[in-house]
Design a protein around this motif. Structure first.
Motif, PDB file in Angstrom:
ATOM      1  N   ALA A  43      -1.954 -12.775   1.509  1.00  0.00           N
ATOM      2  CA  ALA A  43      -0.499 -12.926   1.422  1.00  0.00           C
ATOM      3  C   ALA A  43       0.242 -12.559   2.707  1.00  0.00           C
ATOM      4  CB  ALA A  43       0.037 -12.103   0.260  1.00  0.00           C
ATOM      5  N   VAL A  44      -0.386 -11.817   3.580  1.00  0.00           N
ATOM      6  CA  VAL A  44       0.325 -11.434   4.812  1.00  0.00           C
ATOM      7  C   VAL A  44      -0.507 -11.813   6.041  1.00  0.00           C
ATOM      8  CG1 VAL A  44       1.604  -9.536   3.775  1.00  0.00           C
ATOM      9  CG2 VAL A  44      -0.645  -9.104   4.756  1.00  0.00           C
ATOM     10  N   ASP A  45       0.114 -11.701   7.214  1.00  0.00           N
ATOM     11  CA  ASP A  45      -0.566 -12.116   8.437  1.00  0.00           C
ATOM     12  C   ASP A  45      -1.770 -11.231   8.766  1.00  0.00           C
ATOM     13  OD1 ASP A  45       1.080 -14.217   8.813  1.00  0.00           O
ATOM     14  OD2 ASP A  45       2.450 -13.164  10.158  1.00  0.00           O
ATOM     15  N   ILE A  46      -2.707 -11.831   9.478  1.00  0.00           N
ATOM     16  CA  ILE A  46      -3.917 -11.133   9.902  1.00  0.00           C
ATOM     17  C   ILE A  46      -3.762 -10.785  11.382  1.00  0.00           C
ATOM     18  CG2 ILE A  46      -6.395 -11.457  10.326  1.00  0.00           C
ATOM     19  CD1 ILE A  46      -6.107 -13.516   7.834  1.00  0.00           C
ATOM     20  N   THR A 157       1.121  -7.848  -1.320  1.00  0.00           N
ATOM     21  CA  THR A 157       1.595  -8.800  -2.321  1.00  0.00           C
ATOM     22  C   THR A 157       3.092  -8.641  -2.553  1.00  0.00           C
ATOM     23  OG1 THR A 157      -0.541  -8.945  -3.402  1.00  0.00           O
ATOM     24  CG2 THR A 157       1.358  -9.442  -4.775  1.00  0.00           C
ATOM     25  N   ALA A 158       3.537  -7.375  -2.669  1.00  0.00           N
ATOM     26  CA  ALA A 158       4.961  -7.116  -2.887  1.00  0.00           C
ATOM     27  C   ALA A 158       5.786  -7.612  -1.705  1.00  0.00           C
ATOM     28  CB  ALA A 158       5.190  -5.627  -3.106  1.00  0.00           C
ATOM     29  N   SER A 159       5.255  -7.447  -0.512  1.00  0.00           N
ATOM     30  CA  SER A 159       6.024  -7.868   0.654  1.00  0.00           C
ATOM     31  C   SER A 159       6.136  -9.396   0.684  1.00  0.00           C
ATOM     32  CB  SER A 159       5.441  -7.255   1.923  1.00  0.00           C
ATOM     33  OG  SER A 159       4.872  -8.187   2.759  1.00  0.00           O
ATOM     34  N   ASP A 175      -1.832   9.329  -8.923  1.00  0.00           N
ATOM     35  CA  ASP A 175      -0.588  10.059  -8.658  1.00  0.00           C
ATOM     36  C   ASP A 175       0.030   9.768  -7.293  1.00  0.00           C
ATOM     37  OD1 ASP A 175      -2.489  11.309  -7.201  1.00  0.00           O
ATOM     38  OD2 ASP A 175      -2.066  13.342  -7.919  1.00  0.00           O
ATOM     39  N   LYS A 176      -0.652   8.947  -6.476  1.00  0.00           N
ATOM     40  CA  LYS A 176       0.018   8.547  -5.225  1.00  0.00           C
ATOM     41  C   LYS A 176      -0.440   7.159  -4.757  1.00  0.00           C
ATOM     42  CE  LYS A 176      -3.116  10.884  -2.000  1.00  0.00           C
ATOM     43  NZ  LYS A 176      -3.902  11.875  -2.748  1.00  0.00           N
ATOM     44  N   VAL A 177       0.456   6.494  -4.025  1.00  0.00           N
ATOM     45  CA  VAL A 177       0.085   5.183  -3.498  1.00  0.00           C
ATOM     46  C   VAL A 177      -0.840   5.385  -2.304  1.00  0.00           C
ATOM     47  CG1 VAL A 177       2.204   4.064  -4.257  1.00  0.00           C
ATOM     48  CG2 VAL A 177       2.090   5.021  -1.975  1.00  0.00           C
ATOM     49  N   ILE A 178      -1.803   4.481  -2.174  1.00  0.00           N
ATOM     50  CA  ILE A 178      -2.776   4.670  -1.099  1.00  0.00           C
ATOM     51  C   ILE A 178      -2.615   3.622   0.014  1.00  0.00           C
ATOM     52  CG2 ILE A 178      -4.529   5.920  -2.431  1.00  0.00           C
ATOM     53  CD1 ILE A 178      -5.938   3.136  -2.756  1.00  0.00           C
ATOM     54  N   ALA A 179      -1.583   2.803  -0.099  1.00  0.00           N
ATOM     55  CA  ALA A 179      -1.354   1.795   0.946  1.00  0.00           C
ATOM     56  C   ALA A 179      -1.013   2.481   2.265  1.00  0.00           C
ATOM     57  CB  ALA A 179      -0.214   0.875   0.524  1.00  0.00           C
ATOM     58  N   ASP A 180      -1.326   1.807   3.388  1.00  0.00           N
ATOM     59  CA  ASP A 180      -0.966   2.338   4.704  1.00  0.00           C
ATOM     60  C   ASP A 180       0.544   2.552   4.773  1.00  0.00           C
ATOM     61  OD1 ASP A 180      -3.579   1.911   5.363  1.00  0.00           O
ATOM     62  OD2 ASP A 180      -3.201   0.051   6.466  1.00  0.00           O
ATOM     63  N   ASP A 185       6.306   0.963   4.478  1.00  0.00           N
ATOM     64  CA  ASP A 185       7.594   0.844   5.160  1.00  0.00           C
ATOM     65  C   ASP A 185       8.143  -0.580   5.087  1.00  0.00           C
ATOM     66  OD1 ASP A 185       7.528   3.479   5.725  1.00  0.00           O
ATOM     67  OD2 ASP A 185       6.907   3.263   7.830  1.00  0.00           O
ATOM     68  N   ILE A 186       7.255  -1.551   5.268  1.00  0.00           N
ATOM     69  CA  ILE A 186       7.674  -2.964   5.208  1.00  0.00           C
ATOM     70  C   ILE A 186       8.314  -3.260   3.851  1.00  0.00           C
ATOM     71  CG2 ILE A 186       6.848  -5.366   5.160  1.00  0.00           C
ATOM     72  CD1 ILE A 186       4.667  -4.480   7.192  1.00  0.00           C
ATOM     73  N   VAL A 187       7.636  -2.842   2.801  1.00  0.00           N
ATOM     74  CA  VAL A 187       8.116  -3.126   1.446  1.00  0.00           C
ATOM     75  C   VAL A 187       9.431  -2.395   1.177  1.00  0.00           C
ATOM     76  CG1 VAL A 187       7.598  -2.792  -1.014  1.00  0.00           C
ATOM     77  CG2 VAL A 187       5.840  -3.685   0.514  1.00  0.00           C
ATOM     78  N   LEU A 188       9.495  -1.145   1.627  1.00  0.00           N
ATOM     79  CA  LEU A 188      10.700  -0.343   1.442  1.00  0.00           C
ATOM     80  C   LEU A 188      11.903  -1.013   2.102  1.00  0.00           C
ATOM     81  CD1 LEU A 188      10.664   2.514   0.083  1.00  0.00           C
ATOM     82  CD2 LEU A 188      11.105   3.431   2.366  1.00  0.00           C
ATOM     83  N   LYS A 189      11.672  -1.518   3.314  1.00  0.00           N
ATOM     84  CA  LYS A 189      12.720  -2.148   4.101  1.00  0.00           C
ATOM     85  C   LYS A 189      13.228  -3.422   3.419  1.00  0.00           C
ATOM     86  CE  LYS A 189      13.446  -2.807   9.022  1.00  0.00           C
ATOM     87  NZ  LYS A 189      12.754  -3.207  10.245  1.00  0.00           N
ATOM     88  N   LEU A 190      12.333  -4.132   2.768  1.00  0.00           N
ATOM     89  CA  LEU A 190      12.729  -5.380   2.094  1.00  0.00           C
ATOM     90  C   LEU A 190      13.639  -5.092   0.894  1.00  0.00           C
ATOM     91  CD1 LEU A 190       9.308  -7.221   2.349  1.00  0.00           C
ATOM     92  CD2 LEU A 190      11.434  -7.977   3.405  1.00  0.00           C
TER      93      LEU A 190
END
Lengths: 307, 76
Positions: A43-46, A157-159, A175-180, A185-190
């Motif tokens: 779903a996102v760039d490589i 996927t969310a982004s 109990d916590k997200v493990i994404a980088d 930050d990208i998702v939060l910004k969107l």
């Protein structure tokens, strides 16, 4: 006709194995249900594949495919159902009813999305439940959806979905997200996603299409219902290896166990490369590298065994 | 008349289009990410929300179901 080699799968591992096999002038065939594998569905760039500072998954898959065409490599678009060994040959039966005979095999089938295994999931596949945001995401324009899984895949996927949908709930069972941090930050910004941890999905409900999802807050033990039209499941992958079960050994994660230098399985003549094997690092470049090594060791094997 | 409902990022749609081109089938491509009316038609006709959907003279096929497509289009 007996092939020297059949490669099953056309993701980075299979394609790389095919390019090497073409250069060795082997008489070989690729059987695959699609071209590009998971790369084409990313779903996102490589940005970590040498030669491309930034490229989309489908574009990288296209470059792979063009290189196959350049080498005049054809793909049989088909699905392998069964592999049988008789003496030193393998017989492959496919969904469309073909049987192929070969001296050696490289399994490069990668992996499929891991199902959530909750009530309503199977029933609503294609009716709101999706494992491929890149394919189905645009269909959910202006809708509210849930993404299950707080790892990198979930956030990627969310982004991607943020381009289309109006609201996203990201649910993570631990109990916590493990994404980088970068992905978070990208998702939060969107600004379209709401992240909930300790959220264990219980069921997916609807009529003809998905209407809601219920999860349990594992901290408070409260059940909560979300009104959503789509549920995108991103909780990891399962190796796509069931068709070869009698001929290879598996890890506890259903990955094929191979030698780490030659990528040969416990059956001489069968090799496994890329995400379907036990290798720890599931990366595009790693899969391509393993495909190359598996092709070279298959070549050695074929030279020794060819009548 | 063959219609294909697609999205720009759907890999199976691309595989399907390539496949039909290879077998010289004429078809119309509908991008449902741009055309909401056609998206409604697709969801109604196919009873689901995934792409690709193929409409072969009113017969609806969900996904790149090669077997069914071959049969309806008489591809060997």
């Amino acid at each position: 006709m007996i092939y020297d080699l059949i490669i099953i799968g056309a993701g980075p591992a299979g394609i790389s194995a095919a390019i090497y096999s073409a250069r060795q002038k082997l008489n070989f065939l690729i059987i695959s249900k699609d071209v590009g594998g998971q790369v084409a569905k990313k779903a996102v760039d490589i940005g970590n594949y040498p030669g491309f500072a930034k490229i989309s998954g489908p574009d990288l898959a296209k470059v792979f495919e063009e290189q196959l065409k350049e080498n005049e490599i054809e793909i049989a678009l088909d699905e392998v159902l069964k592999i049988e060994k008789k003496e030193n040959k393998f017989f492959i039966s496919t969904k469309s009813g073909n049987t192929y005979e070969t001296l050696a095999l490289i399994i490069a089938t990668g992996s499929d999305p891991r199902p959530l295994e909750v009530e309503g999931e199977k029933e609503f596949i294609g009716k709101g439940v999706s494992y491929c945001a890149l394919c189905d995401g645009p269909v959910f324009k202006n809708k509210t959806v849930a993404v299950i899984g707080g790892g990198n895949s979930g956030f990627e996927t969310a982004s991607f979905l943020s381009n289309y949908v109006s609201k996203i709930y990201i649910l993570e069972s631990s109990d916590k997200v493990i994404a980088d941090k970068e992905n978070q930050d990208i998702v939060l910004k969107l600004g379209k996603a709401e992240v909930t941890t300790n959220a264990k999905v219980l069921n997916i409900k609807g009529d003809n299409f998905v209407k809601s999802l219920t999860y349990k807050d594992t901290k408070s033990s409260q059940e909560k219902k979300l009104d959503v039209s789509g549920v995108f499941i991103e909780i990891g992958y399962l190796p796509a290896t069931a068709f070869v079960k009698n001929l290879v050994d598996f890890s506890d994660r259903d990955e094929i166990i191979t030698d780490l230098e030659t990528y040969v399985t416990k059956t001489p003549g069968i090799f496994a490369a890329g995400d379907c094997n036990k290798g720890k690092y599931k990366q595009i470049i790693a899969a391509a590298g393993e495909g190359a090594k598996a092709a070279l060791s298959a070549y050695d094997y074929i030279l020794k065994t060819k009548p | 008349m063959v219609k294909i409902y697609t999205t720009p990022t759907c890999v199976y749609c691309k595989t399907l289009i390539e496949y039909l081109k290879k077998h010289s089938v004429d078809f119309e491509v509908i991008d449902v990410s741009k055309d909401e009316k056609q998206l409604e038609v697709m969801i109604k006709d196919s009873g689901q929300m995934g792409v690709p959907v193929v409409d072969i003279d009113g017969e609806i096929i969900v996904g790149f179901d090669k077997e069914k497509i071959d049969k309806l289009l008489k591809i060997n």
